[in-house]
Design an enzyme around this catalytic site. Structure first.
Site, PDB file in Angstrom:
ATOM      1  N   SER A 182       1.228  -1.594   0.557  1.00  0.00           N
ATOM      2  CA  SER A 182      -0.231   0.372  -0.331  1.00  0.00           C
ATOM      3  C   SER A 182       0.877   1.368  -0.096  1.00  0.00           C
ATOM      4  CB  SER A 182      -1.111   0.188   1.411  1.00  0.00           C
ATOM      5  OG  SER A 182       0.340   0.392   2.257  1.00  0.00           O
ATOM      6  N   ASN A 183       2.368   1.348   0.670  1.00  0.00           N
ATOM      7  CA  ASN A 183       3.302   2.016  -0.012  1.00  0.00           C
ATOM      8  C   ASN A 183       3.780   2.936  -0.882  1.00  0.00           C
ATOM      9  OD1 ASN A 183       5.062   0.876   2.797  1.00  0.00           O
ATOM     10  ND2 ASN A 183       3.501   1.611   3.125  1.00  0.00           N
ATOM     11  N   ARG A 186       2.362   5.922  -3.129  1.00  0.00           N
ATOM     12  CA  ARG A 186       3.383   7.296  -3.003  1.00  0.00           C
ATOM     13  C   ARG A 186       4.131   7.493  -2.899  1.00  0.00           C
ATOM     14  NH1 ARG A 186       0.089   4.899   0.154  1.00  0.00           N
ATOM     15  NH2 ARG A 186       0.842   4.659   2.376  1.00  0.00           N
ATOM     16  N   ASP A 242       4.647  10.538  10.901  1.00  0.00           N
ATOM     17  CA  ASP A 242       3.035  10.608  10.436  1.00  0.00           C
ATOM     18  C   ASP A 242       2.788  10.576  11.587  1.00  0.00           C
ATOM     19  OD1 ASP A 242       4.103   8.041  11.600  1.00  0.00           O
ATOM     20  OD2 ASP A 242       3.789   6.953   9.943  1.00  0.00           O
ATOM     21  N   ASN A 243       2.754  11.283  12.347  1.00  0.00           N
ATOM     22  CA  ASN A 243       2.055  11.045  14.159  1.00  0.00           C
ATOM     23  C   ASN A 243       2.118  12.593  14.863  1.00  0.00           C
ATOM     24  OD1 ASN A 243       4.277   9.811  16.728  1.00  0.00           O
ATOM     25  ND2 ASN A 243       4.929   9.216  14.592  1.00  0.00           N
ATOM     26  N   CYS A 285       8.230  27.806  15.956  1.00  0.00           N
ATOM     27  CA  CYS A 285       7.959  26.827  16.179  1.00  0.00           C
ATOM     28  C   CYS A 285       7.081  25.750  15.678  1.00  0.00           C
ATOM     29  CB  CYS A 285       8.800  26.505  17.239  1.00  0.00           C
ATOM     30  SG  CYS A 285       7.239  26.155  18.493  1.00  0.00           S
ATOM     31  N   CYS A 302      -2.925   9.385   7.590  1.00  0.00           N
ATOM     32  CA  CYS A 302      -3.279   8.688   5.307  1.00  0.00           C
ATOM     33  C   CYS A 302      -4.346   7.054   5.172  1.00  0.00           C
ATOM     34  CB  CYS A 302      -2.154   8.569   4.723  1.00  0.00           C
ATOM     35  SG  CYS A 302      -1.464  10.463   4.900  1.00  0.00           S
ATOM     36  N   CYS A 359       3.615  31.050  23.388  1.00  0.00           N
ATOM     37  CA  CYS A 359       3.485  29.055  22.561  1.00  0.00           C
ATOM     38  C   CYS A 359       4.295  28.724  23.536  1.00  0.00           C
ATOM     39  CB  CYS A 359       4.931  29.894  21.297  1.00  0.00           C
ATOM     40  SG  CYS A 359       5.086  28.007  20.451  1.00  0.00           S
TER      41      CYS A 359
END
Length: 370
Positions: A182-183, A186, A242-243, A285, A302, A359
């Site tokens: 599935s990777n 992309r 991705d997290n 940042c 995703c 911040c």
């Protein structure tokens, strides 16, 4: 009075490479009129390197005697031939151009010396070396650079691919995942034959095939507090995580280590890019953009929300572009700006992203970075 040699030179403005070499050995001045970046691929022993645009200005210093025999050479013989007329207008009538230029010189096996960059660098990076903003000095700078890429997936794959192609000297890939089928929609560094292999190893194979001169190092692990020191010693970091936990950790580590962080993210048909540079007092940042993590339903990954296959390629290439600008010290990096891309609308928007006084990462009264 025109000498017989000068008269012959005017009648035969082009000479063969072997004749040019013979004339040089007999005392003629050989001038390579290619640009500096072109000469990086190889040069002629004893030749003066003077780009066309500088020839009229520098010729008198090189040949005070206008009766001096002068031979011009370029890549294919076209530019050197065109430069004969300006030389003659300055009084240098005993001049000629090498027919076929360096290409024919090389084809005939005549002696060439390695260029400043050595190896195949001059040929490999020829189009990049032609840019005044890069040139030989910029290419050397890229060769000395070290970039860490956190993630060898959707964003890390295209970013690493283009950085390796550009000649960045060392790339460190950090990822603990394996290649899944599935990777492949992309993540362009991976192939069907390498499904099941660690992503960092699959990426290393692909990058080595593209540019064997790049030193590709791997860390088969998820970035965490126990190994974040692996970022030390790099010039900048590409965020391909991705997290959110990894991104917050990465942001804190880059602030502590003083490393620019090139941020990128994708969601369905949209993506965004920015640069967080703790070396600059005006730079925000990551936590100026996301003070607290969004809820799970607000930011699905995703695998849950889906993503258009080409989108990570667009964002990853933008990250590679920002990285190269930072490494070369050119242009205006995306510091204080968030570049947003909408694939369906084919539109870009640049939003101002100021440093937030409150911040929790870089604002007044913040805690020290972890």
């Amino acid at each position: 009075m025109t000498t017989p040699a000068a008269a012959r030179a005017r009648e035969t403005p082009e000479i063969a490479p072997a004749e040019a070499l013979a004339r040089q050995r007999a005392g003629a001045l050989l001038i390579d009129v290619r640009e500096e970046g072109e000469r990086a691929s190889g040069c002629l022993a004893g030749a003066a390197g003077v780009p066309c645009a500088q020839l009229a200005e520098r010729i008198r210093a090189l040949a005070p005697d206008r009766a001096q025999a002068v031979v011009l050479i370029c890549a294919s013989g076209q530019r050197s031939l065109r430069m004969l007329e300006p030389l003659r207008a300055l009084g240098y009538v005993n001049c000629a151009s090498v027919r076929g230029g360096i290409l024919r010189w090389h084809a005939e096996g005549l002696p060439l010396e390695p260029g400043e960059l050595g190896g195949d660098a001059g040929e490999r990076y020829a189009r990049q070396l032609a840019l005044p903003e890069v040139g030989v000095s910029g290419q050397r700078r890229l060769a000395r650079s070290c970039v860490a890429l956190v993630g060898a997936g959707g964003l890390g794959a295209p970013a690493a691919f283009y950085l390796a192609a550009a000649g960045v000297g060392r790339l460190t890939l950090i990822d603990d995942d394996r290649v899944e089928r599935s990777n492949l929609q992309r993540q362009i560094l991976h192939t069907d034959a390498r499904v099941g292999l660690r992503k960092v190893e699959s990426a290393r194979i692909a990058l080595a095939a593209l540019n064997p001169t790049v030193d590709v190092r791997t860390l088969t692990a998820r970035l965490g507090s126990d190994n974040v020191e692996a970022l030390r010693g790099h010039d900048l970091v590409i965020d391909g995580a991705d997290n959110f936990p990894t991104r917050y950790l990465l942001d804190a580590a880059c602030r502590r280590l003083g490393l620019p962080l090139v941020y990128g993210a994708v969601h369905r048909f949209t993506g965004q890019v920015s640069v967080f540079d703790p070396r600059r007092s005006d730079s925000p940042c990551y936590r100026c953009l996301f003070p607290t993590p969004p809820g799970a339903g607000e930011a699905p990954n995703c695998s849950e929300a889906g993503v258009l296959g080409v989108l990570p390629g667009v964002i990853g290439m933008l990250q590679a572009t920002e990285a190269m600008k930072l490494l070369l010290g050119i242009g205006a990096p995306l510091v204080g700006r968030l570049l947003c891309y909408d694939a369906l609308a084919a539109s870009f928007r640049s939003l101002r992203l100021p440093r937030a006084a409150d911040c929790p990462g870089c604002g007044t009264g913040r805690a020290s970075p972890a």
